[in-house]
Design an enzyme around this catalytic site. Structure first.
Site, mmCIF file in Angstrom:
data_model
loop_
_atom_site.group_PDB
_atom_site.id
_atom_site.type_symbol
_atom_site.label_atom_id
_atom_site.label_comp_id
_atom_site.label_asym_id
_atom_site.label_seq_id
_atom_site.Cartn_x
_atom_site.Cartn_y
_atom_site.Cartn_z
ATOM 1 N N GLY A 239 5.124 -5.686 0.857
ATOM 2 C CA GLY A 239 4.163 -5.281 -0.166
ATOM 3 C C GLY A 239 3.127 -4.383 0.479
ATOM 4 O O GLY A 239 2.663 -4.659 1.585
ATOM 5 N N ALA B 127 -0.706 -4.126 4.225
ATOM 6 C CA ALA B 127 0.694 -4.447 3.973
ATOM 7 C C ALA B 127 0.994 -5.855 4.455
ATOM 8 O O ALA B 127 0.304 -6.394 5.322
ATOM 9 C CB ALA B 127 1.604 -3.444 4.690
ATOM 10 N N ASP B 128 2.032 -6.432 3.890
ATOM 11 C CA ASP B 128 2.536 -7.706 4.366
ATOM 12 C C ASP B 128 4.043 -7.724 4.159
ATOM 13 O O ASP B 128 4.547 -7.165 3.178
ATOM 14 C CB ASP B 128 1.887 -8.881 3.632
ATOM 15 N N THR B 129 4.722 -8.346 5.096
ATOM 16 C CA THR B 129 6.180 -8.431 5.032
ATOM 17 C C THR B 129 6.596 -9.890 5.075
ATOM 18 O O THR B 129 6.078 -10.667 5.871
ATOM 19 C CB THR B 129 6.817 -7.681 6.219
#
Length: 190
Positions: free
Chosen positions: A110, A73-75
């Site tokens: 994401g 995940a990435d924010t």
């Protein structure tokens, strides 16, 4: 809840660990150092977090076994046309908070679910509005909480979220870094 996969969380984030643990799932954490989190400058701002989550998944792909499922995940924080990732230092963190003060921004996470033979990606967007933050509040928060590992230089679950966030539209947990309710639904379908 039980799943047919051995779940691997590819994250060093204590918030993501806490949120995934809230699902009462067994999982392992694997962190590879030095994964490149850059992205093309011409990519749409709504796609940056998903692009990086997919890039992280590629880096881990060789570690997957037949029954493992990888979560990456990435924010990012998006203010107007600007993407705010993690600050490079305290000065950058203060600058980001000054930019966010008194404005509404989007937090986009994401998420990429990957097995040896299948991949499912999705992103979740939440709106967050900060009240006007004064210099002393920003200085206090950055010096005490050191938000250098957080997109947009803040953690909503910390002091700045208590005193500064006026409104959240969407998932609170997404703002923390993992849209856990949506992740749960996607894991059930997987």
């Amino acid at each position: 809840m039980e799943f047919n996969y051995k779940i691997i969380l590819a994250s060093n984030s204590p918030r993501r660990k806490e949120l995934l643990s809230g699902l009462d799932l067994d999982y392992d954490i694997v962190v590879l150092p030095g994964i490149d989190e850059s992205y093309p400058q011409d990519i749409k701002k709504e796609e940056v977090a998903l692009y990086i989550a997919e890039k992280k998944a590629k880096a881990y792909k060789s570690l997957l076994t037949e029954n493992s499922l990888l979560i990456t995940a990435d924010t990012v924080v998006v203010l107007g046309e600007k993407v705010l990732g993690k600050p490079i230092d305290e000065l950058d963190a203060k600058d980001m908070l000054h930019q966010l003060s008194g404005k509404t921004h989007q937090v986009i996470t994401g998420v990429c679910l990957t097995t040896k033979g299948k991949q499912k990606t999705f992103s979740v967007i939440s709106d967050v509005r900060f009240s006007n933050l004064d210099d002393s509040e920003i200085e206090y928060y950055v010096s005490k909480y050191k938000p250098l590992d957080k997109a947009g230089a803040y953690g909503i679950q910390e002091w700045i979220g208590y005193v500064g966030v006026e409104y959240i539209g969407g998932s609170y947990f997404n703002v923390m870094g993992l849209p856990i309710q949506r992740l749960y639904q996607e894991l059930k379908k997987f």
